[in-house]
Design an enzyme around this catalytic site. Structure first.
Site, mmCIF file in Angstrom:
data_model
loop_
_atom_site.group_PDB
_atom_site.id
_atom_site.type_symbol
_atom_site.label_atom_id
_atom_site.label_comp_id
_atom_site.label_asym_id
_atom_site.label_seq_id
_atom_site.Cartn_x
_atom_site.Cartn_y
_atom_site.Cartn_z
ATOM 1 N N SER A 59 0.747 -1.086 0.107
ATOM 2 C CA SER A 59 -0.008 0.010 0.106
ATOM 3 C C SER A 59 0.956 1.176 0.176
ATOM 4 O O SER A 59 0.169 2.413 -0.034
ATOM 5 C CB SER A 59 -0.896 -0.054 1.365
ATOM 6 N N LYS A 62 -0.064 3.818 -2.601
ATOM 7 C CA LYS A 62 -0.947 4.955 -2.576
ATOM 8 C C LYS A 62 -0.448 6.236 -2.503
ATOM 9 O O LYS A 62 -1.083 7.468 -2.646
ATOM 10 C CB LYS A 62 -2.056 4.755 -1.413
ATOM 11 N N SER A 114 -5.779 3.746 4.291
ATOM 12 C CA SER A 114 -5.424 2.699 3.375
ATOM 13 C C SER A 114 -6.458 2.090 2.655
ATOM 14 O O SER A 114 -6.369 0.916 2.435
ATOM 15 C CB SER A 114 -4.474 1.588 3.979
#
Length: 270
Positions: A59, A62, A114
């Site tokens: 993640s 991102k 997230s």
């Protein structure tokens, strides 16, 4: 000709051992397979371990998604969540198909909680499709100086060809933290999603470093089985600013704290 007694030689050897011990103690103990520490003012690498190695970033992906979101969209813009976005699995902010939500809340949900669903919604809103958006992500990262990153989704869920490196993530994180909107979002322990129809309205950051290290001011966690525990982090102490990245770590918070303490000690000693 200078002559050394056994006592003198022993004393010199003893001092040398102390010097080596102190040097060894100064280098931080890091469990991560790949890591880097940057002076965010000069770009100097203060520590690195396999930092150029291509790895799944989970993640931390991102960060790039949010860079494009803040630069290409208006946080006040409203979007309607698609079926694809609303049914994206794993970490989420519980969007549902047909829900109305602002781009700003999607970005906050992606960075703080997230949300994978938020990332798909961002990509569809800005580029029309997730696939086209990932082309922008790769291009943007390369323009920023990321040398080997390749993105195939906006959230970091497993994909065989989706990869980055500690070095690349440090580069994009340094760029991202210069954006006031990004910086103010990733430093939040808790955030409110006030402009969405659904639940929850309040979210909690996945970044435990914000609770454990007083100088931490972001940025993003990431975890998958392939990537392991990852963390891209920023910390500011007085006039000193550091960026740290640890990938596939057994102790991402501890690793990052030790890197920061090492880096601040170097900066304060200059």
């Amino acid at each position: 000709m200078i002559k050394f007694t056994r006592t003198t030689l022993f004393f010199c050897f003893f001092c040398f051992l102390i010097f080596l011990t102190k040097e060894a103690e100064a280098i931080p103990s890091v469990t991560a397979d790949s890591a880097i520490l940057l002076d965010a003012h000069t770009g100097e690498i203060l520590y690195e371990r396999s930092s150029m190695e291509a790895r799944p970033p989970a993640s931390t992906t991102k960060i790039v998604t949010a860079i494009l979101g803040y630069e290409m969209g208006d946080p006040e813009e409203e979007t309607i969540v698609s079926q694809r976005a609303g049914t994206t699995g794993e970490a989420s902010i519980h969007l549902y198909p047909g829900e109305h939500v602002t781009l700003g809340d999607l970005l906050t949900g992606a960075l703080v909680r997230s949300g994978n669903d938020a990332c798909v919604a961002i990509s569809e809103h800005l580029a029309g499709s997730e696939e086209f958006f990932t082309l922008w992500m790769t291009a943007k990262a390369r323009l920023l100086g990321a040398r080997s990153s390749q993105f195939f989704n906006p959230h970091g869920l497993p994909h065989k060809q989706h990869h980055s490196s500690a070095y690349d993530l440090a580069v994009v994180a340094y760029y991202a933290i210069q954006n006031p909107s990004f910086a103010s979002t990733v430093k939040q322990k808790y955030a409110n999603l006030d402009h969405r129809e659904g639940w929850p309205k309040e979210i909690r950051s996945t970044n435990r470093l914000l609770w454990n290290y007083p100088f931490a001011d972001g940025i993003k966690t990431g975890t998958t089985r392939a990537a392991g525990a990852c963390l891209v982090a920023s910390a500011t102490k007085e006039d000193h600013h550091l960026i740290a990245v640890v990938l596939h770590s057994d102790d991402r918070v501890g690793d990052t704290m030790r890197l920061f303490e090492y880096g601040f000690a170097i900066q304060e000693g200059k």
